[in-house]
Design a protein around this motif. Structure first.
Motif, PDB file in Angstrom:
ATOM      1  N   ALA A   4       0.825  -1.219   0.000  1.00 35.34           N
ATOM      2  CA  ALA A   4       0.000   0.000   0.000  1.00 35.34           C
ATOM      3  C   ALA A   4       0.855   1.263   0.000  1.00 35.34           C
ATOM      4  CB  ALA A   4      -0.937   0.009   1.198  1.00 35.34           C
ATOM      5  N   LYS A   5       1.982   1.237   0.707  1.00 39.70           N
ATOM      6  CA  LYS A   5       2.821   2.434   0.761  1.00 39.70           C
ATOM      7  C   LYS A   5       3.535   2.699  -0.561  1.00 39.70           C
ATOM      8  CE  LYS A   5       6.714   0.057   2.835  1.00 39.70           C
ATOM      9  NZ  LYS A   5       7.427  -0.220   4.025  1.00 39.70           N
ATOM     10  N   ASP A   6       3.627   1.692  -1.447  1.00 44.00           N
ATOM     11  CA  ASP A   6       4.270   1.852  -2.741  1.00 44.00           C
ATOM     12  C   ASP A   6       3.274   2.233  -3.844  1.00 44.00           C
ATOM     13  OD1 ASP A   6       6.712   1.148  -1.625  1.00 44.00           O
ATOM     14  OD2 ASP A   6       6.413  -0.982  -2.053  1.00 44.00           O
ATOM     15  N   SER A   7       1.989   2.158  -3.567  1.00 45.65           N
ATOM     16  CA  SER A   7       0.990   2.457  -4.589  1.00 45.65           C
ATOM     17  C   SER A   7       0.797   3.966  -4.713  1.00 45.65           C
ATOM     18  CB  SER A   7      -0.342   1.780  -4.256  1.00 45.65           C
ATOM     19  OG  SER A   7      -0.878   2.309  -3.073  1.00 45.65           O
ATOM     20  N   ASN A   8       0.223   4.368  -5.838  1.00 46.15           N
ATOM     21  CA  ASN A   8      -0.056   5.779  -6.079  1.00 46.15           C
ATOM     22  C   ASN A   8      -1.153   6.272  -5.153  1.00 46.15           C
ATOM     23  OD1 ASN A   8       1.776   5.895  -8.187  1.00 46.15           O
ATOM     24  ND2 ASN A   8       0.236   5.370  -9.719  1.00 46.15           N
ATOM     25  N   SER A   9      -1.110   7.558  -4.851  1.00 47.47           N
ATOM     26  CA  SER A   9      -2.145   8.194  -4.058  1.00 47.47           C
ATOM     27  C   SER A   9      -3.466   8.169  -4.821  1.00 47.47           C
ATOM     28  CB  SER A   9      -1.741   9.639  -3.782  1.00 47.47           C
ATOM     29  OG  SER A   9      -2.820  10.378  -3.257  1.00 47.47           O
ATOM     30  N   THR A  10      -4.569   8.056  -4.103  1.00 43.95           N
ATOM     31  CA  THR A  10      -5.885   8.103  -4.740  1.00 43.95           C
ATOM     32  C   THR A  10      -6.326   9.537  -5.020  1.00 43.95           C
ATOM     33  OG1 THR A  10      -6.974   8.083  -2.583  1.00 43.95           O
ATOM     34  CG2 THR A  10      -6.670   5.950  -3.683  1.00 43.95           C
ATOM     35  N   ARG A  11      -5.694  10.512  -4.385  1.00 47.46           N
ATOM     36  CA  ARG A  11      -6.121  11.909  -4.477  1.00 47.46           C
ATOM     37  C   ARG A  11      -6.218  12.421  -5.921  1.00 47.46           C
ATOM     38  NH1 ARG A  11      -4.465  16.462  -0.253  1.00 47.46           N
ATOM     39  NH2 ARG A  11      -4.353  14.559   0.925  1.00 47.46           N
ATOM     40  N   PRO A  12      -5.192  12.253  -6.781  1.00 45.93           N
ATOM     41  CA  PRO A  12      -5.331  12.805  -8.140  1.00 45.93           C
ATOM     42  C   PRO A  12      -6.450  12.136  -8.935  1.00 45.93           C
ATOM     43  CG  PRO A  12      -3.311  11.519  -7.965  1.00 45.93           C
ATOM     44  CD  PRO A  12      -3.875  11.655  -6.585  1.00 45.93           C
ATOM     45  N   TYR A  13      -6.696  10.867  -8.691  1.00 41.44           N
ATOM     46  CA  TYR A  13      -7.761  10.150  -9.390  1.00 41.44           C
ATOM     47  C   TYR A  13      -9.138  10.646  -8.941  1.00 41.44           C
ATOM     48  CZ  TYR A  13      -3.850   7.194 -10.584  1.00 41.44           C
ATOM     49  OH  TYR A  13      -2.641   6.747 -11.047  1.00 41.44           O
ATOM     50  N   LEU A  14      -9.282  10.883  -7.640  1.00 44.03           N
ATOM     51  CA  LEU A  14     -10.544  11.409  -7.122  1.00 44.03           C
ATOM     52  C   LEU A  14     -10.782  12.840  -7.601  1.00 44.03           C
ATOM     53  CD1 LEU A  14     -10.308   9.942  -3.511  1.00 44.03           C
ATOM     54  CD2 LEU A  14     -11.861   9.217  -5.335  1.00 44.03           C
ATOM     55  N   ILE A  15      -9.718  13.635  -7.680  1.00 41.63           N
ATOM     56  CA  ILE A  15      -9.849  15.008  -8.182  1.00 41.63           C
ATOM     57  C   ILE A  15     -10.329  14.980  -9.631  1.00 41.63           C
ATOM     58  CG2 ILE A  15      -8.550  17.081  -8.851  1.00 41.63           C
ATOM     59  CD1 ILE A  15      -6.818  16.577  -6.301  1.00 41.63           C
ATOM     60  N   ARG A  16      -9.705  14.134 -10.452  1.00 43.07           N
ATOM     61  CA  ARG A  16     -10.121  14.045 -11.860  1.00 43.07           C
ATOM     62  C   ARG A  16     -11.560  13.551 -11.983  1.00 43.07           C
ATOM     63  NH1 ARG A  16      -4.564  12.580 -12.600  1.00 43.07           N
ATOM     64  NH2 ARG A  16      -5.023  10.360 -12.354  1.00 43.07           N
ATOM     65  N   ALA A  17     -11.940  12.582 -11.160  1.00 40.87           N
ATOM     66  CA  ALA A  17     -13.304  12.048 -11.219  1.00 40.87           C
ATOM     67  C   ALA A  17     -14.324  13.112 -10.827  1.00 40.87           C
ATOM     68  CB  ALA A  17     -13.436  10.833 -10.309  1.00 40.87           C
ATOM     69  N   LEU A  18     -14.061  13.870  -9.778  1.00 35.30           N
ATOM     70  CA  LEU A  18     -14.996  14.900  -9.351  1.00 35.30           C
ATOM     71  C   LEU A  18     -15.001  16.088 -10.312  1.00 35.30           C
ATOM     72  CD1 LEU A  18     -14.514  14.568  -5.540  1.00 35.30           C
ATOM     73  CD2 LEU A  18     -16.643  14.265  -6.804  1.00 35.30           C
ATOM     74  N   TYR A  19     -13.871  16.384 -10.924  1.00 33.00           N
ATOM     75  CA  TYR A  19     -13.835  17.412 -11.964  1.00 33.00           C
ATOM     76  C   TYR A  19     -14.752  16.999 -13.118  1.00 33.00           C
ATOM     77  CZ  TYR A  19     -12.174  20.352 -15.761  1.00 33.00           C
ATOM     78  OH  TYR A  19     -12.119  21.240 -16.802  1.00 33.00           O
ATOM     79  N   GLU A  20     -14.631  15.752 -13.536  1.00 35.92           N
ATOM     80  CA  GLU A  20     -15.468  15.246 -14.630  1.00 35.92           C
ATOM     81  C   GLU A  20     -16.946  15.250 -14.242  1.00 35.92           C
ATOM     82  OE1 GLU A  20     -15.974  11.174 -17.226  1.00 35.92           O
ATOM     83  OE2 GLU A  20     -13.987  11.679 -16.462  1.00 35.92           O
ATOM     84  N   TRP A  21     -17.250  14.859 -13.011  1.00 33.79           N
ATOM     85  CA  TRP A  21     -18.636  14.873 -12.532  1.00 33.79           C
ATOM     86  C   TRP A  21     -19.199  16.289 -12.576  1.00 33.79           C
ATOM     87  CZ3 TRP A  21     -20.634  17.332  -8.182  1.00 33.79           C
ATOM     88  CH2 TRP A  21     -21.981  17.039  -7.908  1.00 33.79           C
TER      89      TRP A  21
END
Length: 156
Positions: A4-21
Motif C-alpha cells: 500500500a505504501k508503494d501504490s499511487n495516491s488516490t487523491r489525483p484520481y478522485l480530483i479528476r473524477a470529481l472534476y469530470e462529474w
C-alpha cells in the motif's frame, strides 16, 4: 504484490473524477488549496494560507490534472497567470453551485499513520445552500472537522 505504501495516491484520481462529474453536470469545479512555497498562485489572493481556485474549462487554459501537479493558466484581475498546485496541497474539490464534492487530509506527509502508511481518508461534502448567482463570491472551502457549512460526512 504491491504494498500500500508503494501504490499511487488516490487523491489525483478522485480530483479528476470529481472534476469530470462537475463538468458533466454543468457545475463549476472549485479547488481549495493549502498554499506554501511549493504552490505557484497569485499571493495577493491567498487568505489564511489558502486559496480557492475555479478550475472550470471557461476559467482556465491548458488545464492539466496530473498525478503530481495541477497546472493551468488563469486570469486574476484581468492578468493571465501560470498556476502550479501540487496535488497533495489540494484540500477539497467541490461544485460551486451546490457545495457537493470531497475534502482531503491536509498533507500526505502529516497524515501518516502509526504503521507508516498514508491515511488518505477523503470526506464527502454534502449539499450546501444555493450559491448559483454569478456575482456571489466562491463558497468557503470545506474543512474537515469544521463546524460551518457545508457539513462533512466520512466516506469508508
Amino acid at each position: 504484490m504491491i504494498d500500500a505504501k508503494d501504490s499511487n495516491s488516490t487523491r489525483p484520481y478522485l480530483i479528476r473524477a470529481l472534476y469530470e462529474w462537475c463538468t458533466d453536470n454543468g457545475f463549476t469545479p472549485f479547488i481549495a488549496v493549502l498554499v506554501d512555497e511549493s504552490v505557484r498562485v497569485p499571493t495577493e489572493y491567498v487568505r489564511d494560507g489558502e486559496i480557492v481556485l475555479n478550475i472550470s474549462f471557461d476559467a482556465t487554459s491548458a488545464l492539466k490534472l496530473g498525478n503530481d501537479y495541477i497546472e493551468f493558466k488563469g486570469r486574476f484581475g484581468g492578468v493571465a497567470r501560470d498556476i502550479l498546485v501540487p496535488v497533495d496541497h489540494v484540500l477539497a474539490i467541490y461544485a460551486r453551485e451546490n457545495g457537493q464534492g470531497m475534502a482531503f487530509p491536509l498533507l500526505a506527509s502529516t497524515s501518516a499513520t502509526e504503521s507508516g502508511t498514508l491515511s488518505e481518508a477523503p470526506v464527502a461534502v454534502e449539499k450546501a445552500s444555493d450559491t448559483s448567482q454569478s456575482d456571489t463570491p466562491p463558497p468557503e472551502a470545506p474543512r474537515p472537522g469544521g463546524s460551518g457549512r457545508p457539513s462533512l460526512t466520512r466516506v469508508k
